[in-house]
Scaffold this active site. Structure first.
Site, mmCIF file in Angstrom:
data_model
loop_
_atom_site.group_PDB
_atom_site.id
_atom_site.type_symbol
_atom_site.label_atom_id
_atom_site.label_comp_id
_atom_site.label_asym_id
_atom_site.label_seq_id
_atom_site.Cartn_x
_atom_site.Cartn_y
_atom_site.Cartn_z
ATOM 1 N N ASP A 260 0.757 -1.352 0.167
ATOM 2 C CA ASP A 260 0.003 0.069 -0.120
ATOM 3 C C ASP A 260 0.804 1.149 -0.099
ATOM 4 O O ASP A 260 0.408 2.270 0.376
ATOM 5 C CB ASP A 260 -0.996 -0.007 1.178
ATOM 6 C CG ASP A 260 -0.048 0.007 2.623
ATOM 7 O OD1 ASP A 260 1.095 0.108 2.595
ATOM 8 O OD2 ASP A 260 -0.941 -0.476 3.528
ATOM 9 N N GLU B 258 0.420 -8.954 -1.421
ATOM 10 C CA GLU B 258 -0.276 -8.484 -0.365
ATOM 11 C C GLU B 258 -1.598 -7.645 -0.929
ATOM 12 O O GLU B 258 -1.824 -6.587 -0.475
ATOM 13 C CB GLU B 258 0.304 -7.614 0.677
ATOM 14 C CG GLU B 258 -0.408 -7.466 2.126
ATOM 15 C CD GLU B 258 0.492 -6.622 3.191
ATOM 16 O OE1 GLU B 258 1.330 -7.336 4.016
ATOM 17 O OE2 GLU B 258 0.529 -5.351 3.005
ATOM 18 N N HIS C 216 2.318 5.433 15.175
ATOM 19 C CA HIS C 216 2.992 6.510 14.160
ATOM 20 C C HIS C 216 1.770 6.914 13.080
ATOM 21 O O HIS C 216 2.103 7.783 12.357
ATOM 22 C CB HIS C 216 4.045 5.785 13.394
ATOM 23 C CG HIS C 216 3.708 4.827 12.487
ATOM 24 N ND1 HIS C 216 3.417 3.544 13.021
ATOM 25 C CD2 HIS C 216 3.453 4.617 11.290
ATOM 26 C CE1 HIS C 216 3.007 2.676 11.957
ATOM 27 N NE2 HIS C 216 3.141 3.478 11.012
ATOM 28 N N ARG D 234 -0.513 8.784 10.556
ATOM 29 C CA ARG D 234 -1.117 10.003 10.265
ATOM 30 C C ARG D 234 -2.403 10.131 10.958
ATOM 31 O O ARG D 234 -2.633 11.506 11.777
ATOM 32 C CB ARG D 234 -1.049 10.305 8.825
ATOM 33 C CG ARG D 234 0.440 10.469 8.102
ATOM 34 C CD ARG D 234 0.083 10.695 6.699
ATOM 35 N NE ARG D 234 1.310 11.104 6.096
ATOM 36 C CZ ARG D 234 1.787 10.294 5.350
ATOM 37 N NH1 ARG D 234 1.391 8.879 5.458
ATOM 38 N NH2 ARG D 234 3.128 10.165 4.699
ATOM 39 N N HIS E 213 8.916 6.723 17.062
ATOM 40 C CA HIS E 213 8.991 6.988 15.638
ATOM 41 C C HIS E 213 9.799 8.334 15.452
ATOM 42 O O HIS E 213 9.891 8.934 16.262
ATOM 43 C CB HIS E 213 7.614 7.210 14.993
ATOM 44 C CG HIS E 213 7.253 7.203 13.584
ATOM 45 N ND1 HIS E 213 7.672 8.089 12.649
ATOM 46 C CD2 HIS E 213 7.273 6.142 12.794
ATOM 47 C CE1 HIS E 213 7.431 7.769 11.532
ATOM 48 N NE2 HIS E 213 7.230 6.669 11.365
ATOM 49 N N GLU F 85 -2.594 5.230 2.474
ATOM 50 C CA GLU F 85 -2.351 3.601 2.154
ATOM 51 C C GLU F 85 -3.573 3.029 1.550
ATOM 52 O O GLU F 85 -3.444 2.261 0.727
ATOM 53 C CB GLU F 85 -1.782 2.983 3.274
ATOM 54 C CG GLU F 85 -0.409 3.399 3.756
ATOM 55 C CD GLU F 85 -0.219 4.300 4.678
ATOM 56 O OE1 GLU F 85 1.001 4.925 4.900
ATOM 57 O OE2 GLU F 85 -1.214 5.203 4.743
#
Length: 385
Positions: free
Chosen positions: A99, A121, A212, A214, A245, A135
């Site tokens: 992604d 995937e 982490h 967004r 992160h 993603e």
């Protein structure tokens, strides 16, 4: 018969981990395939660590990483770089993963040049185009561009069928992340990080935290950390380990909320090997990551997902993970429930991992051999196509 040319493209650490077994499996079939690796460098230092671990030597490195670059910058530079390689190498198929913006941009470039794309995937969906961002849209668009879809689970296959993808082009293979993980985990591994070397994993219940995303930035992240702080303050036998992160905003919130809390250990990001072994030895995992939802069950570790939804519902259905959201009280109570109820932990650790047994890359290569007329292709039902 001439060898078929395969160009494997990835740019981030998670992609490199998950594509490494595919590259190794292709290399074992060198009589059939000429395999080349193109890395974009969407991640740089973290990517290079994984290349070294799996002894991968890229044939092409676009090295696109720039300070403060936008998603648009990444897309443009990947497409420009991939296009040049396609003209010089002329592959028979591109393999992309998951992604990332690298995967979407490379798949789009392959489509423009009428080169078949294999999507490793494939079929994961959260059904919220902005979560995870970007993603969810990257993998959805890559799915529309791809010619072959290597879906980890039957649920992923169903998602693709519902999007009018031809069943004959979908193959359920399991997830290659399990192949990678099982190839590196070693009970004799010694941590080099001082904080982890002295950690007593037998007497303390170590909780591994990763955060982490967004969409969790700002207030959601602060709420998550406040719930975790309450746990660390309440349970004297618990240690929370958070490899922070690199995002400055995430680190600032972590230090403000968790920095002065006893039994919370804020450390720098870990390489793949120490991180895999920290997963192996911890008591439970708190995460907003996607890949960890697949990896941890292979190690028998319960996972609490710090998000409002997941594109990996198979893990929820199997009972290996629970989605707990980002509200402080819900995070706190979900962790507390596992700490106070050994039977609940046992049920999660004994649940069957829905992502395979570690032979996914081998299956993918057998499918490619069948597609190119060098072997039999195993279809989604376990038969032949």
């Amino acid at each position: 018969m001439s060898k078929k040319k395969v160009l494997v493209i990835f740019g981030t650490r998670p992609e490199a981990i998950k594509m490494a077994p595919v590259v190794k499996a292709l290399e074992k079939e060198a009589v059939f395939f000429e395999t080349r690796i193109l890395v974009t460098g969407q991640h740089r230092e973290m990517l290079d660590q994984v290349l070294d671990i799996f002894q991968l030597r890229p044939d092409y490195d676009l090295d696109i990483m720039l300070r403060a670059q936008s998603i648009g910058d990444i897309t443009r530079r990947v497409m420009e770089g991939v296009e040049k390689i396609l003209k010089s190498f002329s592959p028979d198929i591109l393999l992309v993963h998951g992604d990332t913006t690298t995967s979407f941009a490379a798949a789009l470039t392959g489509f423009y040049h009428k080169i078949p794309v294999g999507h490793v995937e494939a079929g994961l969906r959260s059904r919220n185009r902005y979560s995870p961002f970007p993603e969810e849209m990257n993998r959805t668009l890559t799915g529309q561009l791809a010619d072959l879809h290597f879906a980890p689970t039957k649920g992923n296959e169903k998602n693709l069928i519902n999007e009018n993808i031809d069943r004959e082009r979908i193959f359920v293979t399991g997830n290659t992340v399990i192949d990678a993980l099982l190839s590196v985990v070693d009970s004799k591994f010694d941590f080099q990080e001082p904080e982890l070397r002295k950690m007593d994993f037998t007497r303390r219940r170590v909780i591994l935290l990763t955060a982490h995303r967004r969409e969790n930035s700002g207030a959601p992240m602060e709420r998550i950390f406040r719930g975790i702080r309450r746990i660390a303050e309440e349970y004297e036998d618990v240690t929370v380990v958070y490899p922070m992160h690199l995002n400055p905003e995430v680190r600032a919130v972590a230090k403000r909320v968790l920095g002065e809390v006893d039994r919370v250990l804020l450390i720098e990001p870990l390489g793949y090997l120490p991180f895999a072994h920290l997963m192996q030895r911890c008591f439970m995992i708190l995460t907003d990551s996607g890949g960890i939802q697949e990896e941890a069950p292979a190690l028998g570790k319960p996972v609490l997902v710090l998000r409002e939804e997941t594109e990996r519902p198979e893990a929820v259905a199997a009972g290996t993970v629970k989605v707990v959201g980002t509200e402080e009280d819900k995070v706190y109570l979900a962790i507390k429930s596992l700490l106070d109820n050994p039977l609940e932990v046992l049920e999660m650790t004994r649940a069957i991992n829905p992502y395979g047994e570690g032979r996914s890359a081998e299956k993918i290569v057998e499918i490619l051999k069948g597609r190119f007329g060098t072997g039999k292709t195993k279809g989604t039902k376990g038969g032949e196509k």
